[in-house]
Each structure stands twice: as structure tokens, then as C-alpha cells.
Design a protein around this motif. Structure first.
Motif, PDB file in Angstrom:
ATOM      1  N   ILE A  86     -27.657 -26.454  45.873  1.00 39.44           N
ATOM      2  CA  ILE A  86     -28.394 -27.719  45.744  1.00 39.44           C
ATOM      3  C   ILE A  86     -29.300 -27.874  46.956  1.00 39.44           C
ATOM      4  O   ILE A  86     -28.853 -27.743  48.100  1.00 39.44           O
ATOM      5  CB  ILE A  86     -27.425 -28.911  45.647  1.00 39.44           C
ATOM      6  CG1 ILE A  86     -26.552 -28.775  44.404  1.00 39.44           C
ATOM      7  CG2 ILE A  86     -28.193 -30.233  45.616  1.00 39.44           C
ATOM      8  CD1 ILE A  86     -25.495 -29.855  44.281  1.00 39.44           C
ATOM      9  N   THR A  89     -28.786 -28.961  51.136  1.00 42.63           N
ATOM     10  CA  THR A  89     -27.440 -28.698  51.646  1.00 42.63           C
ATOM     11  C   THR A  89     -27.424 -27.402  52.447  1.00 42.63           C
ATOM     12  O   THR A  89     -28.273 -26.530  52.259  1.00 42.63           O
ATOM     13  CB  THR A  89     -26.421 -28.597  50.503  1.00 42.63           C
ATOM     14  OG1 THR A  89     -26.756 -27.473  49.666  1.00 42.63           O
ATOM     15  CG2 THR A  89     -26.393 -29.865  49.679  1.00 42.63           C
ATOM     16  N   ASP A 174     -32.309 -28.878  42.218  1.00 48.19           N
ATOM     17  CA  ASP A 174     -32.623 -30.152  42.867  1.00 48.19           C
ATOM     18  C   ASP A 174     -31.433 -31.080  42.999  1.00 48.19           C
ATOM     19  O   ASP A 174     -31.434 -31.983  43.841  1.00 48.19           O
ATOM     20  CB  ASP A 174     -33.745 -30.865  42.107  1.00 48.19           C
ATOM     21  CG  ASP A 174     -35.067 -30.120  42.228  1.00 48.19           C
ATOM     22  OD1 ASP A 174     -35.310 -29.521  43.292  1.00 48.19           O
ATOM     23  OD2 ASP A 174     -35.835 -30.116  41.250  1.00 48.19           O
ATOM     24  N   GLY A 175     -30.423 -30.924  42.184  1.00 42.35           N
ATOM     25  CA  GLY A 175     -29.267 -31.815  42.264  1.00 42.35           C
ATOM     26  C   GLY A 175     -28.187 -31.394  41.290  1.00 42.35           C
ATOM     27  O   GLY A 175     -28.349 -30.440  40.515  1.00 42.35           O
ATOM     28  N   SER A 177     -27.205 -32.767  38.647  1.00 42.32           N
ATOM     29  CA  SER A 177     -27.596 -32.926  37.240  1.00 42.32           C
ATOM     30  C   SER A 177     -28.344 -31.709  36.702  1.00 42.32           C
ATOM     31  O   SER A 177     -28.491 -31.557  35.486  1.00 42.32           O
ATOM     32  CB  SER A 177     -28.465 -34.177  37.074  1.00 42.32           C
ATOM     33  OG  SER A 177     -29.653 -34.067  37.857  1.00 42.32           O
TER      34      SER A 177
END
Length: 297
Positions: A86, A89, A174-175, A177
Motif C-alpha cells: 500500500i 507505508t 493506493d489502499g 480497497s
């Protein structure tokens, strides 16, 4: 390839020293010898002059008064082939390589560029002596994900003209999700969150050390312990009793400003585990190296 004599000699050595070692030492030694016995059969041999050759584990006499020492390099713990990260991080890749002599280890990015730019820690060590056998652990710490959709990092080990490598493709998302398309691969564990007041600081993390080292008695041993962090961590070495090891305790031991522990004139009594402690204001990290002195014949 390890011949029958070397196998018998290795087993005999374990029997002779069993009464002098505790269970932990025996377990560490057994694992090291197992890795040596199953070393790839394609290993080359370094020819040593009779005056300088040490007849120890894995050394065989040949015609002409010379001796040869089988050499090898192998990946004993490879990083994953594919992982997801992600963006935003900090993540790590870990690679473990064993070789004789002590292998060089290096991380490269993409088609061969050394992974040494800002926000990525890279470690390179060199072959110090032709008599050593070492298991090296190296970590690649990636502070920020690339803007690209994916990146490739390769762990490379070299010893006596031989080379092994293992690559990891890191997919940047990106995340959480967006992880749906990468459900079949592991997610690199991000580093613990840091309070905003410490956002410009980084916790201590050891990025290179020996897991085990076989070396001839009488040699000068260099145990690496490279660490990253902001501020730069302070390095301390401890023995099995948890006591600090250094020149104040024994003039044969000294710690360099760069973190390495130097042991001059290696002795049988020096066998055991040595713990490197890297510490800064945010955190500390530890790694353990098991040293096994080899008695030359």
C-alpha cells in the motif's frame, strides 16, 4: 560437493564437542552442518597453496601437494516472488544466502540498478577470507512505494565466481480497497505508525547480519551489523550472558563505529551466539550471530 570423508569428519566433530556445548549450540551447529552437507553438487573448488591451505571442514588433498576447498553459494531463504504494498507505508524484503567463502550480497532494482537511492536501504558485504562459511541475512527496507504500478527487486549472492539470485515483484496499490486484484499474494507488513511529532524520525532496523559463521581458529573475524534509522542507531554487542562485548572487557574484541564486531585471534572458547543491538530514540532492534571456530588440522 562434500565427499564421504568430509561427511564423516563433520559427524565426528559434533560427537567430540557435544559434551562441551549446550542444546542451543548443538541445534545451531546441526542446522549449519546440514546446509553444508546438502550444498549443490555443482560447487567449484578453489586451489590453495600447500603453505597457506588450512585442512579443515571441506578441504581435500590432491596431487602435487595442493589442497582444494569446495565452494558454493545458495539461497537458503528467498523473499516472496510477488507481494502487494500500500502506498505510503514502509515495507521490507528479506533474503538469506549461505556460501563458502562468505558471499557478497546485494539488492538491485529493475534490470540491474543498485537499489541505493534515498528511502531504500541496501547492503553489500565482501568476501573477507577464503576459509569462512557464512549464512548472511539481508533486508531491503522500502520507505515509500513507487509511482509505478509495480517494481522488481532482486537479491543477489556471489561467491568464488558463482552467483544465485531471487527476484520479487512488488505491486503498488493506493489502499486496502484496491487489494481485490491481489488477493492471491501476500501483503507486505507495513511498519508501525509513528506519532506525527516524530514523522521525520525512523525507528532502528538491522538490515544486514550473519546468522552463522564458520571460521578457522586464529583468524580475525568481522561480524557485520548494519542498521538504519533516524537518528542513526547506536550499535552494542552482547554475549550469551547478556554482557557487553568490547575492548574494555577483552582487548581481542572491539566494535567499529560502523557497527561491526571484530574478534582478533579467534579461539575455541569464543564459540557461541553474539547479539547485535541497534537502538535509537524511537526503538531498538536485535539480531543474533552464531560463531563456530574450526580447528585446523
Amino acid at each position: 560437493m562434500i565427499d564421504g570423508y568430509s561427511r564423516r569428519h563433520a559427524v565426528s566433530s559434533v560427537t567430540e564437542i557435544s559434551h562441551m556445548m549446550n542444546f542451543k549450540h548443538l541445534l545451531m551447529l546441526a542446522l549449519c552442518l546440514l546446509a553444508l552437507l546438502v550444498a549443490p553438487g555443482s560447487g567449484r573448488a578453489v586451489v590453495l597453496d600447500q603453505d597457506t591451505a588450512s585442512s579443515s571442514e571441506g578441504v581435500r588433498a590432491v596431487d602435487g601437494g595442493r589442497a582444494i576447498r569446495p565452494t558454493f553459494v545458495k539461497i537458503t531463504a528467498a523473499p516472496p516472488a510477488r507481494v502487494a504494498q500500500i502506498r505510503g507505508t514502509t515495507v521490507e524484503l528479506e533474503c538469506e544466502i549461505m556460501g563458502s567463502p562468505t558471499p557478497t550480497v546485494q539488492w538491485v532494482h529493475g534490470s540491474g540498478q543498485t537499489a541505493d537511492w534515498e528511502d531504500i536501504s541496501v547492503n553489500v558485504i565482501s568476501e573477507d577470507t577464503p576459509t569462512s562459511v557464512a549464512r548472511v541475512v539481508t533486508r531491503l527496507v522500502i520507505d515509500r512505494a513507487s509511482r509505478a504500478s509495480q517494481s522488481t527487486f532482486t537479491c543477489i549472492g556471489r561467491s568464488a565466481g558463482q552467483e544465485v539470485s531471487s527476484s520479487t515483484t512488488v505491486y503498488h496499490v493506493d489502499g486496502v480497497s484496491h487489494l481485490g486484484n491481489f488477493s492471491d499474494m501476500p501483503l507486505l507488513r507495513p511498519a508501525a505508525a509513528v506519532d506525527s511529532m516524530f514523522k521525520n524520525l525512523k525507528g532502528a532496523r538491522i538490515t544486514l547480519h550473519f546468522k552463522t559463521l564458520f571460521e578457522n581458529m586464529g583468524s580475525t573475524v568481522v561480524l557485520p551489523c548494519k542498521a538504519i534509522g533516524r537518528p542513526l542507531p547506536e550499535i552494542t554487542w552482547l554475549n550469551e550472558e547478556g554482557n557487553v562485548v568490547g575492548s574494555l572487557q577483552d582487548p581481542r574484541f572491539r566494535t567499529l563505529p560502523t557497527g561491526e564486531l571484530i574478534i582478533t585471534g579467534l579461539r575455541w572458547a569464543d564459540m557461541g551466539s553474539y547479539t547485535c543491538v541497534a537502538k535509537n530514540v524511537l526503538s531498538k532492534d536485535e539480531s543474533e550471530t552464531f560463531v563456530y571456530p574450526i580447528r585446523p588440522n
